[in-house]
Design a protein around this motif. Structure first.
Motif, PDB file in Angstrom:
ATOM      1  N   GLY A 102       0.810  -1.223   0.000  1.00  0.00           N
ATOM      2  CA  GLY A 102       0.000   0.000   0.000  1.00  0.00           C
ATOM      3  C   GLY A 102       0.837   1.263   0.000  1.00  0.00           C
ATOM      4  O   GLY A 102       0.313   2.368   0.140  1.00  0.00           O
ATOM      5  N   ILE A 103       2.158   1.113  -0.180  1.00  0.00           N
ATOM      6  CA  ILE A 103       3.052   2.274  -0.199  1.00  0.00           C
ATOM      7  C   ILE A 103       2.855   3.081  -1.477  1.00  0.00           C
ATOM      8  O   ILE A 103       3.078   4.291  -1.510  1.00  0.00           O
ATOM      9  CB  ILE A 103       4.522   1.816  -0.052  1.00  0.00           C
ATOM     10  CG1 ILE A 103       4.727   1.164   1.322  1.00  0.00           C
ATOM     11  CG2 ILE A 103       5.492   2.977  -0.239  1.00  0.00           C
ATOM     12  CD1 ILE A 103       6.068   0.476   1.498  1.00  0.00           C
ATOM     13  N   ASP A 153      -0.773   9.534   0.635  1.00  0.00           N
ATOM     14  CA  ASP A 153      -2.119   9.331   0.087  1.00  0.00           C
ATOM     15  C   ASP A 153      -2.410   7.854  -0.130  1.00  0.00           C
ATOM     16  O   ASP A 153      -3.515   7.371   0.132  1.00  0.00           O
ATOM     17  CB  ASP A 153      -2.276  10.087  -1.240  1.00  0.00           C
ATOM     18  CG  ASP A 153      -2.297  11.595  -1.057  1.00  0.00           C
ATOM     19  OD1 ASP A 153      -2.440  12.053   0.096  1.00  0.00           O
ATOM     20  OD2 ASP A 153      -2.149  12.311  -2.060  1.00  0.00           O
ATOM     21  N   SER A 154      -1.410   7.121  -0.641  1.00  0.00           N
ATOM     22  CA  SER A 154      -1.599   5.698  -0.915  1.00  0.00           C
ATOM     23  C   SER A 154      -1.793   4.903   0.367  1.00  0.00           C
ATOM     24  O   SER A 154      -2.679   4.050   0.452  1.00  0.00           O
ATOM     25  CB  SER A 154      -0.397   5.162  -1.693  1.00  0.00           C
ATOM     26  OG  SER A 154      -0.570   3.796  -1.984  1.00  0.00           O
ATOM     27  N   VAL A 155      -0.960   5.177   1.373  1.00  0.00           N
ATOM     28  CA  VAL A 155      -1.054   4.454   2.646  1.00  0.00           C
ATOM     29  C   VAL A 155      -2.404   4.703   3.309  1.00  0.00           C
ATOM     30  O   VAL A 155      -3.018   3.786   3.871  1.00  0.00           O
ATOM     31  CB  VAL A 155       0.105   4.864   3.585  1.00  0.00           C
ATOM     32  CG1 VAL A 155      -0.129   4.331   4.991  1.00  0.00           C
ATOM     33  CG2 VAL A 155       1.430   4.341   3.050  1.00  0.00           C
ATOM     34  N   ALA A 156      -2.896   5.932   3.207  1.00  0.00           N
ATOM     35  CA  ALA A 156      -4.181   6.277   3.818  1.00  0.00           C
ATOM     36  C   ALA A 156      -5.330   5.489   3.199  1.00  0.00           C
ATOM     37  O   ALA A 156      -6.336   5.200   3.863  1.00  0.00           O
ATOM     38  CB  ALA A 156      -4.438   7.773   3.668  1.00  0.00           C
ATOM     39  N   PHE A 168       2.440  -4.664   7.930  1.00  0.00           N
ATOM     40  CA  PHE A 168       2.802  -3.278   7.627  1.00  0.00           C
ATOM     41  C   PHE A 168       2.431  -2.357   8.773  1.00  0.00           C
ATOM     42  O   PHE A 168       1.309  -2.386   9.279  1.00  0.00           O
ATOM     43  CB  PHE A 168       2.102  -2.817   6.346  1.00  0.00           C
ATOM     44  CG  PHE A 168       2.568  -1.467   5.856  1.00  0.00           C
ATOM     45  CD1 PHE A 168       3.894  -1.279   5.493  1.00  0.00           C
ATOM     46  CD2 PHE A 168       1.689  -0.405   5.750  1.00  0.00           C
ATOM     47  CE1 PHE A 168       4.335  -0.043   5.031  1.00  0.00           C
ATOM     48  CE2 PHE A 168       2.115   0.830   5.285  1.00  0.00           C
ATOM     49  CZ  PHE A 168       3.445   1.013   4.927  1.00  0.00           C
ATOM     50  N   ASP A 169       3.387  -1.542   9.184  1.00  0.00           N
ATOM     51  CA  ASP A 169       3.171  -0.524  10.211  1.00  0.00           C
ATOM     52  C   ASP A 169       2.958   0.795   9.488  1.00  0.00           C
ATOM     53  O   ASP A 169       3.914   1.382   8.961  1.00  0.00           O
ATOM     54  CB  ASP A 169       4.393  -0.450  11.139  1.00  0.00           C
ATOM     55  CG  ASP A 169       4.198   0.551  12.286  1.00  0.00           C
ATOM     56  OD1 ASP A 169       3.425   1.511  12.119  1.00  0.00           O
ATOM     57  OD2 ASP A 169       4.840   0.365  13.337  1.00  0.00           O
ATOM     58  N   GLN A 170       1.710   1.265   9.454  1.00  0.00           N
ATOM     59  CA  GLN A 170       1.391   2.472   8.690  1.00  0.00           C
ATOM     60  C   GLN A 170       2.040   3.723   9.272  1.00  0.00           C
ATOM     61  O   GLN A 170       2.290   4.678   8.546  1.00  0.00           O
ATOM     62  CB  GLN A 170      -0.126   2.669   8.626  1.00  0.00           C
ATOM     63  CG  GLN A 170      -0.823   1.643   7.753  1.00  0.00           C
ATOM     64  CD  GLN A 170      -2.282   2.001   7.493  1.00  0.00           C
ATOM     65  OE1 GLN A 170      -2.917   2.665   8.302  1.00  0.00           O
ATOM     66  NE2 GLN A 170      -2.804   1.562   6.376  1.00  0.00           N
TER      67      GLN A 170
END
Length: 201
Positions: A102-103, A153-156, A168-170
């Motif tokens: 999701g990066i 934006d992508s991680v959100a 994954f640690d956001q």
């Protein structure tokens, strides 16, 4: 570095699937491109079906012909079912893992982040999109790259929790490749056996 820069919606329409992700133009014209795309009812040969499946896999993962051929040779030499091993190798590419975490919003964007040295593997910068990630390796965003808008934006909007082979640690933007996914875990709608049949001719 060679990559496909052509019209992506046209490619998606050819396969009848939004292989590059959400596409408002594809949703409006989800029939084959060309003057008679909406009315075409031509029967596809066995070879045509096999070739189409290979092309779909190539475009989906952003791999060129020579790279894809080399991956198939590697898969055919490995233990296990060749078609499934091929997809596992494609899923293990660094650009794909960055996308799955999701990066990045797309594989093309993930490839660019890797190429521009925004991504580390086990603490070291790796700028090779085709790098094969191994079990338990840690993939992270470089400290000075964490403020990039495309990443935030992508991680959100990401849903990495859907993939059992990733952690994954956001907040820290650090992920872990737990293991190579099995065919059942890979969501792509690809009939890998047709690809094997094509290369077996």
């Amino acid at each position: 570095m060679a990559r496909f820069i052509g019209p992506k919606t046209k490619v998606a329409r050819k396969f009848g699937e939004a292989i590059y992700g959400s596409d408002k133009y594809f949703e409006r014209k989800n029939y084959p491109p060309g003057q008679h795309g909406n009315n075409r009812r031509r029967k596809t040969s066995e070879y045509g079906l096999q070739l189409k499946e290979k092309q779909k896999a190539k475009y989906t993962y952003g791999v060129l012909e020579k790279q894809f051929s080399n991956l198939f040779k590697k898969a055919s030499r490995a233990k296990g079912i060749t078609g499934e091993v091929l997809l596992e190798l494609l899923e293990s590419r660094l650009d794909n893992v960055v996308y799955r975490l999701g990066i990045a919003p797309t594989r093309a964007a993930a490839r660019q982040l890797v190429s521009h040295k925004h991504i580390t593997v086990d603490g070291k910068v790796v700028n090779i999109p085709s790098y094969s990630v191994k079990a338990d390796q840690v993939i992270a965003v470089r400290e000075k790259s964490k403020s990039l808008e495309v990443i935030a934006d992508s991680v959100a909007a990401s849903s990495v929790h859907d993939f059992s082979w990733l952690e994954f640690d956001q907040n820290a933007l650090v992920g872990k490749f737990l293991n190579t996914p099995t065919r059942e875990d890979i969501p792509e709608n690809i009939k890998e056996q047709l690809i094997v049949e094509l290369y077996s001719k």
